[in-house]
Design a protein around this motif. Structure first.
Motif, PDB file in Angstrom:
ATOM      1  N   SER A  35       0.814  -1.217   0.000  1.00 32.24           N
ATOM      2  CA  SER A  35       0.000   0.000   0.000  1.00 32.24           C
ATOM      3  C   SER A  35       0.849   1.268   0.000  1.00 32.24           C
ATOM      4  O   SER A  35       0.352   2.344  -0.324  1.00 32.24           O
ATOM      5  CB  SER A  35      -0.927   0.009   1.214  1.00 32.24           C
ATOM      6  N   PHE A  36       2.117   1.145   0.354  1.00 30.44           N
ATOM      7  CA  PHE A  36       3.011   2.305   0.374  1.00 30.44           C
ATOM      8  C   PHE A  36       3.886   2.382  -0.881  1.00 30.44           C
ATOM      9  O   PHE A  36       4.787   3.210  -0.941  1.00 30.44           O
ATOM     10  CB  PHE A  36       3.909   2.269   1.615  1.00 30.44           C
ATOM     11  N   GLU A  41       6.060  -0.176  -8.707  1.00 30.67           N
ATOM     12  CA  GLU A  41       6.791  -0.977  -7.732  1.00 30.67           C
ATOM     13  C   GLU A  41       5.957  -2.145  -7.216  1.00 30.67           C
ATOM     14  O   GLU A  41       6.487  -3.186  -6.834  1.00 30.67           O
ATOM     15  CB  GLU A  41       7.235  -0.092  -6.567  1.00 30.67           C
ATOM     16  N   ALA A  42       4.639  -1.976  -7.236  1.00 34.62           N
ATOM     17  CA  ALA A  42       3.766  -3.036  -6.729  1.00 34.62           C
ATOM     18  C   ALA A  42       3.797  -4.279  -7.609  1.00 34.62           C
ATOM     19  O   ALA A  42       3.561  -5.390  -7.132  1.00 34.62           O
ATOM     20  CB  ALA A  42       2.329  -2.519  -6.609  1.00 34.62           C
ATOM     21  N   LEU A  56       2.513   7.985   0.373  1.00 34.92           N
ATOM     22  CA  LEU A  56       1.154   7.978   0.923  1.00 34.92           C
ATOM     23  C   LEU A  56       0.110   8.358  -0.126  1.00 34.92           C
ATOM     24  O   LEU A  56      -1.068   8.510   0.198  1.00 34.92           O
ATOM     25  CB  LEU A  56       1.056   8.946   2.107  1.00 34.92           C
ATOM     26  N   ASP A  57       0.542   8.465  -1.366  1.00 35.99           N
ATOM     27  CA  ASP A  57      -0.369   8.900  -2.425  1.00 35.99           C
ATOM     28  C   ASP A  57      -1.560   7.964  -2.589  1.00 35.99           C
ATOM     29  O   ASP A  57      -2.671   8.407  -2.907  1.00 35.99           O
ATOM     30  CB  ASP A  57       0.384   9.020  -3.755  1.00 35.99           C
ATOM     31  N   LYS A 243      -3.242   0.668  -4.947  1.00 38.03           N
ATOM     32  CA  LYS A 243      -4.462   1.286  -4.420  1.00 38.03           C
ATOM     33  C   LYS A 243      -5.357   0.236  -3.763  1.00 38.03           C
ATOM     34  O   LYS A 243      -5.997   0.500  -2.735  1.00 38.03           O
ATOM     35  CB  LYS A 243      -5.209   2.004  -5.541  1.00 38.03           C
ATOM     36  N   LEU A 244      -5.419  -0.962  -4.359  1.00 35.79           N
ATOM     37  CA  LEU A 244      -6.193  -2.043  -3.753  1.00 35.79           C
ATOM     38  C   LEU A 244      -5.626  -2.409  -2.388  1.00 35.79           C
ATOM     39  O   LEU A 244      -6.376  -2.654  -1.435  1.00 35.79           O
ATOM     40  CB  LEU A 244      -6.189  -3.260  -4.673  1.00 35.79           C
ATOM     41  N   SER A 245      -4.307  -2.434  -2.275  1.00 43.86           N
ATOM     42  CA  SER A 245      -3.672  -2.736  -0.991  1.00 43.86           C
ATOM     43  C   SER A 245      -3.939  -1.639   0.024  1.00 43.86           C
ATOM     44  O   SER A 245      -4.153  -1.913   1.212  1.00 43.86           O
ATOM     45  CB  SER A 245      -2.162  -2.916  -1.185  1.00 43.86           C
TER      46      SER A 245
END
Length: 276
Positions: A35-36, A41-42, A56-57, A243-245
């Motif tokens: 989530s960060f 990167e995800a 934190l976006d 964003k899902l995380s």
């Protein structure tokens, strides 16, 4: 004579317990870390565990897009409301089966438990039609009722187990002192079973909080809880993992905090009556 485990055996069991606990918690930890991250990167391969550009976006965008606090309040109302309503029904039911037993008690308990074996989709259409005709679609009242009903067998089973550990002679003494049925349940039975009732309440709040099937099929927007809030981040364009995380982390954070601060009470209630 009881066998005393050696220090080596204790250390081994401790390591095994911590390893199992970490494996269970790892998906939650990975979700929080993701989530960060940025979306790039995800989905990076190989993934980075800690060394990435923290941001934190995702949380800012999730809150701006989805009105987190409205979904959070809906989840609170559904989980707490369904649990309290379930306790009001389950405590008298469990009392009657624990202290006024009959030959059919076991059959009734097994029948209630068997209702949990039916896939929810098997009764989706009739319940949907009932809710539509009764005007309960996309309402908190309807969700409180349906979530209470699906968790009611678990509530009754747990309370029945706790009530069976309370000596019946205590209730008989209360009756001899003139206590009526209402006073017996409220002022004698309930205070003695507080640990069991508390653990039942906490466990069912967690189950109701995480209920997804009925909340996704019986709500649209007005009464949508956090489960619908998470599902909104799965779109035809694809999954936005970061964003899902973030949405998932915001949804599970309250229940994680609740579980952390109530773990002693939960363990105490779950082990209530285990040692005589």
């Amino acid at each position: 004579m009881a066998h005393t485990p050696t220090k080596g055996r204790k250390l081994l069991f401790t390591l095994i317990a911590w390893t199992i606990g970490f494996l269970i918690f790892f998906p939650i930890l990975w979700t929080i870390l993701t989530s960060f991250k940025t979306e790039a990167e995800a989905i990076a391969s190989p993934p980075s565990f800690v060394f990435f550009d923290w941001t934190l976006d995702n949380y800012v965008e999730v809150q701006e897009r989805s009105a987190y606090f409205r979904h959070f309040w809906n989840s609170v109302v559904i989980s707490v409301g369904s649990t309290v309503l379930g306790l009001l029904v389950a405590i008298p039911a469990a009392w009657s089966m624990a202290f006024v037993p009959s030959k059919q008690t076991k059959n009734v308990l097994m029948w209630m438990l068997s209702t949990k074996m039916l896939p929810p989709v098997g009764v989706l259409i009739p319940i949907y039609l009932i809710f539509r005709d009764a005007g309960l679609l996309d309402t908190l009242t309807g969700l409180v009722i349906v979530v209470m009903l699906i968790n009611l067998p678990i509530i009754i089973w747990m309370l029945f187990t706790y009530f069976r550990e309370i000596p019946g002679e205590i209730l008989e003494a209360a009756r001899m002192d003139g206590a009526g049925l209402r006073s017996e349940i409220l002022y004698v039975l309930t205070p003695m079973a507080v640990p069991g009732i508390a653990s039942t309440l906490l466990l069912n709040i967690i189950l109701a909080w995480n209920e997804a099937f009925w909340t996704l099929n019986l709500t649209a927007a007005k009464s949508a809880p956090l489960t619908a809030f998470i599902a909104s981040y799965s779109s035809p364009e694809g999954l936005f993992y970061a964003k899902l995380s973030a949405a998932s982390t915001m949804a599970i954070a309250p229940i994680l905090i609740l579980g952390w601060f109530s773990q002693k009470q939960l363990v105490r209630g779950l082990t209530f009556g285990a040692v005589k």
